[in-house]
Design a protein around this motif. Structure first.
Motif, short mmCIF file in Angstrom:
data_model
loop_
_atom_site.label_atom_id
_atom_site.label_comp_id
_atom_site.label_asym_id
_atom_site.label_seq_id
_atom_site.Cartn_x
_atom_site.Cartn_y
_atom_site.Cartn_z
N VAL A 198 0.83 -1.20 0.00
CA VAL A 198 0.00 0.00 0.00
C VAL A 198 0.87 1.26 0.00
O VAL A 198 0.64 2.20 -0.77
N LYS A 199 1.88 1.29 0.84
CA LYS A 199 2.73 2.48 0.94
C LYS A 199 3.53 2.70 -0.34
O LYS A 199 3.70 3.84 -0.79
N ALA A 200 4.01 1.62 -0.95
CA ALA A 200 4.72 1.75 -2.22
C ALA A 200 3.76 2.23 -3.31
O ALA A 200 4.14 3.02 -4.19
N GLY A 201 2.51 1.76 -3.26
CA GLY A 201 1.51 2.22 -4.22
C GLY A 201 1.20 3.69 -4.06
O GLY A 201 1.01 4.42 -5.05
N GLN A 202 1.14 4.16 -2.83
CA GLN A 202 0.91 5.58 -2.58
C GLN A 202 2.07 6.41 -3.12
O GLN A 202 1.87 7.49 -3.69
N ALA A 203 3.29 5.90 -2.97
CA ALA A 203 4.46 6.58 -3.53
C ALA A 203 4.38 6.61 -5.05
O ALA A 203 4.73 7.61 -5.69
N GLY A 204 3.90 5.49 -5.64
CA GLY A 204 3.74 5.45 -7.09
C GLY A 204 2.72 6.45 -7.58
O GLY A 204 2.91 7.11 -8.61
N ASP A 205 1.61 6.60 -6.84
CA ASP A 205 0.60 7.60 -7.20
C ASP A 205 1.18 9.01 -7.13
O ASP A 205 0.96 9.84 -8.03
N ARG A 206 1.92 9.28 -6.07
CA ARG A 206 2.51 10.62 -5.90
C ARG A 206 3.50 10.91 -7.03
O ARG A 206 3.52 12.02 -7.58
N LEU A 207 4.30 9.91 -7.37
CA LEU A 207 5.29 10.09 -8.44
C LEU A 207 4.59 10.30 -9.78
O LEU A 207 4.94 11.22 -10.54
N ALA A 208 3.61 9.45 -10.10
CA ALA A 208 2.91 9.56 -11.38
C ALA A 208 2.17 10.89 -11.50
O ALA A 208 2.20 11.54 -12.55
N ASN A 209 1.49 11.30 -10.42
CA ASN A 209 0.76 12.57 -10.47
C ASN A 209 1.72 13.74 -10.65
O ASN A 209 1.44 14.68 -11.42
N GLY A 210 2.86 13.69 -9.97
CA GLY A 210 3.84 14.75 -10.11
C GLY A 210 4.45 14.80 -11.51
O GLY A 210 4.65 15.89 -12.08
N LEU A 211 4.73 13.63 -12.07
CA LEU A 211 5.27 13.59 -13.44
C LEU A 211 4.26 14.13 -14.44
O LEU A 211 4.63 14.85 -15.38
N GLN A 212 2.99 13.80 -14.24
CA GLN A 212 1.96 14.30 -15.16
C GLN A 212 1.88 15.83 -15.10
O GLN A 212 1.72 16.50 -16.13
N GLN A 213 2.00 16.38 -13.91
CA GLN A 213 1.98 17.84 -13.77
C GLN A 213 3.15 18.47 -14.51
O GLN A 213 3.01 19.52 -15.16
N LEU A 214 4.31 17.84 -14.45
CA LEU A 214 5.48 18.35 -15.16
C LEU A 214 5.30 18.24 -16.67
O LEU A 214 5.67 19.15 -17.42
N VAL A 215 4.74 17.12 -17.12
CA VAL A 215 4.49 16.94 -18.55
C VAL A 215 3.55 18.03 -19.06
O VAL A 215 3.76 18.62 -20.13
N ASP A 216 2.51 18.32 -18.28
CA ASP A 216 1.57 19.38 -18.66
C ASP A 216 2.24 20.76 -18.62
O ASP A 216 2.03 21.60 -19.51
N LYS A 217 3.05 20.98 -17.59
CA LYS A 217 3.70 22.29 -17.43
C LYS A 217 4.59 22.62 -18.62
O LYS A 217 4.62 23.77 -19.08
N TYR A 218 5.29 21.62 -19.14
CA TYR A 218 6.22 21.86 -20.25
C TYR A 218 5.65 21.44 -21.61
O TYR A 218 6.38 21.39 -22.59
N ALA A 219 4.34 21.17 -21.63
CA ALA A 219 3.63 20.88 -22.89
C ALA A 219 4.32 19.79 -23.71
O ALA A 219 4.55 19.93 -24.91
N LEU A 220 4.65 18.70 -23.04
CA LEU A 220 5.31 17.58 -23.69
C LEU A 220 4.28 16.49 -24.02
O LEU A 220 3.29 16.34 -23.31
N LYS A 272 13.03 20.42 -18.45
CA LYS A 272 13.29 21.80 -18.90
C LYS A 272 14.10 21.83 -20.18
O LYS A 272 14.03 22.80 -20.95
N THR A 273 14.89 20.80 -20.41
CA THR A 273 15.81 20.79 -21.55
C THR A 273 15.26 20.05 -22.77
O THR A 273 15.92 20.00 -23.80
#
Length: 498
Positions: A373-395, A487-488
């Motif tokens: 469960v805890k590893a899954g929560q970390a996976g959710d946090r990582l995936a959500n954060g990566l998606q925000q970055l993808v959206d931020k940089y329009a990738l 960013k690059t």
């Protein structure tokens, strides 16, 4: 995740495929020329000791490393220390470890409570005796406790051996020969299974060098997430002596790189019952990662046979096994051959005291710490954060996860599908597309190198496994490092034909 599983929600497969199709229709994105030069300079200057030792290794080891996971562009990194969420290389560089040995160490690397117990065992018994040790029983009972469908368990040395054994058991039980696998899935490297690897529909055209074509005479491939194609193959096989088994990775081929609908596995179960063949769940990655009950518990599906690897030795060597219904698994009984028709399996170091006891202790610790469960929560946090970055940089990158299994597709190198071309009997589409696949593979390797230069270890730059050790602080630091890479990123204009 109150049900004890690490997957908080099952994402829509059709939506993911649509995003992957969009990715492969776009130009190739990768790090800029300036960033690539900086990354290569980092490896040459900051990883000089790794470069020296792995360069020498090429004189004695094919490709310079002993495991496919260890190969990285521009050269492999020599790891000296593993602890929790981190790896440390020969040069003293620290990395956030999202490889986690390919998935097994959901407790984090070199987990102390397991390590301490294993050391005590080695002091008294040693790692191997060739005879029975109580840890074999303890492990089998512990697996059965959490996966009741695994009524019996035979430990082997690897996932590859376990798949070979399961297929042999299925053929012995059904008297049929044919095996159906899902295109793109990996079920070890035995001759009969190196078929349709990575790319659905590729059959034996990409990875099967050195294997006689006749070895695939009883192996069939179907498109991922396509029950209609599976039933058509099962019908066809009725005219060819029947199907012994259908084997799947329960979250989709390549650890969910090609996702499936939530009810897909139940559909496969119904078809196996209808056509009289065994259903094999390959839980090498998902067993004790998505939850203590495995993917079979999460999907509420009862397979006939279950393939284990990795975690059943707690991250220690000799990790594999076959479990399932007594009527089938008992056909692998050990001993000298008799007149009884049994499925012969072997392995001198299989179920050694060290591996068996480490697996038993690891599963107990997974339960104690609620690691899935805890590893899954970390996976959710990582995936959500990566998606925000993808959206931020329009990738155009595609991010999704199955709990602690996180996918970050930046180039779409593995997103092609040639399943339908064989209906026309032509390999021309594959041959025409292969150069584009290879260019996208190079871009994927460059992105992986950039992540590593920023202190993040991934699987081929496109898959990440989270663990109990990945606290919010660890994940947030990783996201900062990913942002430094994103960013690059730009549309790639350099020549990727290598």
């Amino acid at each position: 995740m109150s049900n004890g599983y690490g997957i908080s929600n099952w994402q829509d497969a059709k939506d993911i495929y649509a995003r992957l199709d969009n990715l492969t229709s776009q130009p190739i994105y990768s790090i800029s020329d300036d960033e690539l030069a900086r990354v290569l300079d980092h490896f040459d200057t900051k990883c000089a000791k790794s470069k020296e030792i792995t360069t020498e290794a090429k004189q004695y080891i094919p490709g310079g490393v002993q495991h496919n996971l260890a190969f990285n562009y521009p050269f492999p990194i020599c790891i000296e220390k593993a602890e929790g969420a981190y790896l440390y290389d020969r040069d003293g560089n620290q990395y956030i470890d999202f490889l986690q040995a390919g998935g097994p160490t959901i407790l984090g690397s070199n987990y102390k409570p397991v390590r301490d117990k294993v050391i005590e065992l080695i002091k008294t018994c040693g790692p191997v005796t060739g005879l029975f040790h109580e840890a074999e029983l303890l492990l089998a009972k512990e697996i059965n406790k959490h996966m009741p469908n695994v009524e019996m368990f035979r430990m082997l040395g690897s996932g590859t051996e376990s798949v070979m054994a399961a297929i042999r058991v299925a053929r012995n039980a059904t008297k049929a020969k044919r095996i159906i696998k899902v295109g793109g899935a990996y079920h070890g490297w035995s001759d009969q299974m190196v078929y349709g690897l990575k790319i659905p529909g590729s059959r034996s055209f990409l990875e099967s060098h050195g294997i006689p074509r006749s070895c695939y005479g009883t192996t069939d491939e179907v498109r991922p997430n396509d029950l209609n194609m599976l039933e058509a193959m099962l019908k066809r096989n009725r005219l060819r002596g029947g199907t012994a088994a259908v084997i799947v990775e329960p979250v989709g081929p390549e650890s969910g790189t090609r996702p499936i609908d939530f009810d897909y596995n139940k559909g496969v179960r119904r078809l196996c019952d209808k056509y009289g063949c065994l259903f094999i769940f390959d839980e090498v990655v998902t067993g004790f990662r998505v939850g203590l009950g495995g993917a079979q518990g999460y999907f509420d599906v009862v397979p006939d046979l279950t393939i284990f690897g990795k975690v059943v030795a707690g991250g220690y060597p000799s990790a594999g096994g076959v479990g399932g219904k007594k009527e089938f698994v008992s056909g692998m009984a050990a001993g000298v051959g008799t007149m009884m028709k049994r499925a012969y399996v072997g392995g001198t170091l299989a179920a050694n005291p060290l591996s068996s006891f480490a697996g038993y202790c690891a599963i107990q610790e997974i339960e104690k710490t609620d690691a899935c469960v805890k590893a899954g929560q970390a996976g959710d946090r990582l995936a959500n954060g990566l998606q925000q970055l993808v959206d931020k940089y329009a990738l155009p990158f595609v991010v999704y996860n199955q709990g602690s299994i996180v996918h970050l597709e930046c180039s779409g190198a593995m997103s092609f599908d040639f399943s339908s071309m064989f209906l026309l009997g032509s390999v021309i589409p594959l041959l025409k597309t292969k150069p584009e696949m290879l260019r996208r593979k190079v871009a994927m390797e460059e992105m992986g190198a950039a992540y590593m230069a920023h202190g993040i270890v991934t699987l081929a730059g496109s898959r990440l496994y989270t663990s109990l050790a990945d606290t919010d602080e660890v994940v947030d630091e990783a996201l900062n490092r990913f942002e430094d890479v994103f960013k690059t990123v730009t549309v790639c204009t350099r020549n990727l034909d290598k």
